[in-house]
Design an enzyme around this catalytic site. Structure first.
Site, short mmCIF file in Angstrom:
data_model
loop_
_atom_site.label_atom_id
_atom_site.label_comp_id
_atom_site.label_asym_id
_atom_site.label_seq_id
_atom_site.Cartn_x
_atom_site.Cartn_y
_atom_site.Cartn_z
N LEU A 504 -17.08 3.25 7.21
CA LEU A 504 -17.05 3.87 6.03
C LEU A 504 -18.09 5.14 5.92
CD1 LEU A 504 -17.47 0.79 3.69
CD2 LEU A 504 -15.24 2.27 4.26
N CYS A 505 -17.71 6.27 5.14
CA CYS A 505 -18.59 7.46 4.89
C CYS A 505 -18.38 7.73 3.49
CB CYS A 505 -18.41 8.46 5.89
SG CYS A 505 -16.66 9.32 5.76
N ALA A 506 -18.50 9.03 3.01
CA ALA A 506 -18.47 9.22 1.61
C ALA A 506 -17.09 9.80 1.31
CB ALA A 506 -19.50 10.18 1.21
#
Length: 601
Positions: A504-506
């Site tokens: 997960l990232c932004a």
């Protein structure tokens, strides 16, 4: 300079807490959820309007047919965002609620949409045979002009539902009643109270100001929006993007929710202006955010990998530049941010913050003085910035000049500081020092697995490192905090079922680097591992399908919030630091070993 950076770092806990605020996150996640809609809608605007630039004009009936999908998607943007924002906020609320108190997100989405219509829409009357009848409701504020009302509706509804669920204000049905029917009665009071609160707000606005809530909010905040669009406002707003990222906090998570309604309403305003043959002068738009301020990523870093690669004398810097060019060209600049490194590196503080500001000033000059049209179309943020500028502003002559000028200016801003940095690294190389470790220990990040980082340099032929990895080198915090949290889902590595990894990232770009590296290495080494990239906030429906979740550096500050979710499901959670993460993306076998070590830990 070190004093300034130290002062900023002391404020980091406060800004991290602010970036995790569930209301700001709900707004941002709400817009991420409807991004496919905005991109789809803008495609039809491009088809309808770009041919005019080259002298071809669609017949009016054909153009109306082309634009219709836009009107029925972007035209009700606020209505859609009401539901997605309510859903995101409901998910965040549920993390801290007991299982029997959890809120039904479908109920809050429906209630929020109903409440928004009360706040933003007016009834339309028509006269038939001298009789007045209601002919529906106006759609004037269902688009971007109603965004602030959308947030109000979502926030009020979810909080009313939370209050009712926590205090058991509901109608309990006998156990014999089917759950789906029982749920309807359980939500009845919450729905009723939420709608009544919003209805009262609507009555108050109409009594005091004579208009609905959407119009009154726009009227009250119009001076603030006008100030934000000025040179001082845009300097502060977009300078904050880079300032927060420099100290390791994802800037858009803090700044974007505050301006997102302005961003989207300005795009629509610009489109309407260009249709009427006027100058499109609304400045703060998605195009400015994606292609001017963050040209090549936060810090306007499009030119930086090329500077490292072509103008550097240090072999290490050349290697980092080569490794970062392609991702940065598409707006994923974490390889250069943490590989350089640029973040928390005192040498790059001034260019990292000032280059985006300089880009804003130049673009503002092009719009206000040279009368270039601003952005009227929404494009994917991964579009290379020069192409995004040209298409997003409608293929104007100045749109071809602007990217060239920005590249030149950004190069001039970054190069003197890079030269100083390059000489420093070159001197360290001459002395036989491990430049990566020196930077980590003295200037950048603490508690970082330097051995995995050195794999980047090893592949480039820069540094000699040992081939063996020690499991105890992993510095990521993964140890449980209690005996209850210690029960994690650790599938057997020998099992036939694959290990499912969620990164997960932004926004889903940075996470793709590691997910792709894992999938490629798993295929080459015949490992039973499957990885998927995602964005934080859009993960909750798919979360139960994964064995381990890896948080990229830009969302690592959400570790504690995320851990409450993963602990409920018995899923392993790992957060990563900057250079550690970049090293894993460059070392497929090392990334597989990293996943196995975390599951065995």
């Amino acid at each position: 300079m070190n004093t300034i950076i130290s002062a900023l770092e002391k404020q980091k806990p406060f800004f991290e807490k602010l970036s995790r605020n569930i209301y700001l996150r709900a707004i941002r996640d709400g817009f991420i959820a409807i991004m496919p809609i905005t991109l789809f809608a803008s495609l039809f605007l491009l088809i309808a309007n770009i041919p005019q630039i080259f002298g071809f004009v669609w017949p009016e009936e054909i153009k109306a047919l082309i634009v219709k999908p836009y009107s029925y998607t972007m035209g009700i943007l606020a209505l859609l965002v009401t539901g997605t924002t309510a859903k995101s906020l409901t998910d965040s609320m549920n993390v801290n609620l007991k299982l029997d108190q959890e809120i039904n997100y479908l109920s809050t989405m429906i209630a929020s949409i109903c409440g928004f219509l009360i706040l933003a829409s007016d009834q339309i009357s028509q006269v038939l045979s001298k009789k007045v009848s209601m002919a529906g409701f106006s759609s004037a504020n269902l688009g971007t002009t109603g965004l602030l009302s959308a947030f109000i509706a979502a926030f009020v509804v979810v909080n009313v539902y939370k209050f009712c669920m926590k205090h058991n204000i509901t109608i309990e049905m006998p156990a014999e009643v089917p759950p789906n029917i029982s749920r309807v009665f359980k939500d009845l009071f919450a729905f009723s109270f939420a709608i009544l609160v919003l209805y009262a707000l609507d009555i108050a606005a109409r009594s005091l100001l004579g208009v609905n809530v959407a119009q009154s909010v726009s009227t009250v905040l119009a001076p603030l929006f006008s100030y934000a669009d000025g040179i001082v406002g845009v300097t502060i707003i977009f300078g904050a993007y880079a300032l927060f990222w420099f100290i390791g906090i994802h800037g858009p998570s803090i700044v974007e929710p505050a301006i997102i309604s302005v961003i989207y309403s300005n795009v629509e305003t610009n489109y309407n202006l260009i249709q009427s043959g006027q100058h499109t002068d609304k400045f703060i738009t998605t195009g400015v955010e994606n292609f001017i301020v963050t040209m090549g990523g936060t810090g306007a870093t499009l030119v930086v990998p090329f500077i490292f690669m072509w103008l550097g004398k240090s072999e290490r810097n050349k290697a980092i530049g080569r490794a970062s060019v392609i991702p940065t060209f598409f707006g994923v600049n974490e390889p250069i941010l943490f590989g350089g490194p640029l973040v928390l590196n005192p040498i790059f503080f001034i260019p990292f913050v000032f280059a985006p500001i300089a880009n804003i000033w130049i673009f503002k000059f092009f719009i206000d003085i040279l009368k270039m049209d601003s952005f009227s179309y929404i494009l994917p943020w991964t579009t290379p910035a020069p192409i995004g500028i040209i298409i997003g502003t409608g293929f104007q002559f100045l749109s071809f000049v602007l990217p060239i000028l920005l590249i030149i200016v950004d190069t001039l801003i970054y190069y003197p500081f890079f030269k100083l940095y390059d000489e420093q690294i070159l001197e360290e190389e001459r002395k036989g020092l491990n430049a990566t470790q020196v930077q980590l220990k003295e200037k950048v990040l603490k508690n970082f697995d330097t051995k995995k980082t050195d794999s980047i340099l090893e592949k480039a032929g820069v540094a000699q490192v040992e081939e063996q990895r020690r499991p105890d080198q992993a510095k990521t915090e993964t140890s449980p905090k209690s005996s209850e949290q210690a029960t994690v889902h650790s599938p057997s590595l020998e099992a036939s079922d694959p290990i499912n990894v969620l990164v997960l990232c932004a926004g889903g770009g940075t996470s793709g680097l590691l997910a792709n590296a894992l999938n490629k290495a798993a295929k080459e080494n015949q490992e039973a591992i499957q990885a998927r990239a995602g964005s934080y906030g859009s993960h909750r429906e798919i979360l139960p399908h994964y064995d381990i979740v890896v948080l990229a550096p830009q969302v690592a500050s959400n570790y504690e919030d995320m851990k409450r979710e993963t602990d409920k499901l018995g899923i392993k959670l790992v957060k990563t630091e900057g250079l550690q993460y970049i090293a894993l993306t460059r070392d497929g076998k090392g990334s597989i070993d990293f996943i196995k070590e975390q599951l065995d830990h």
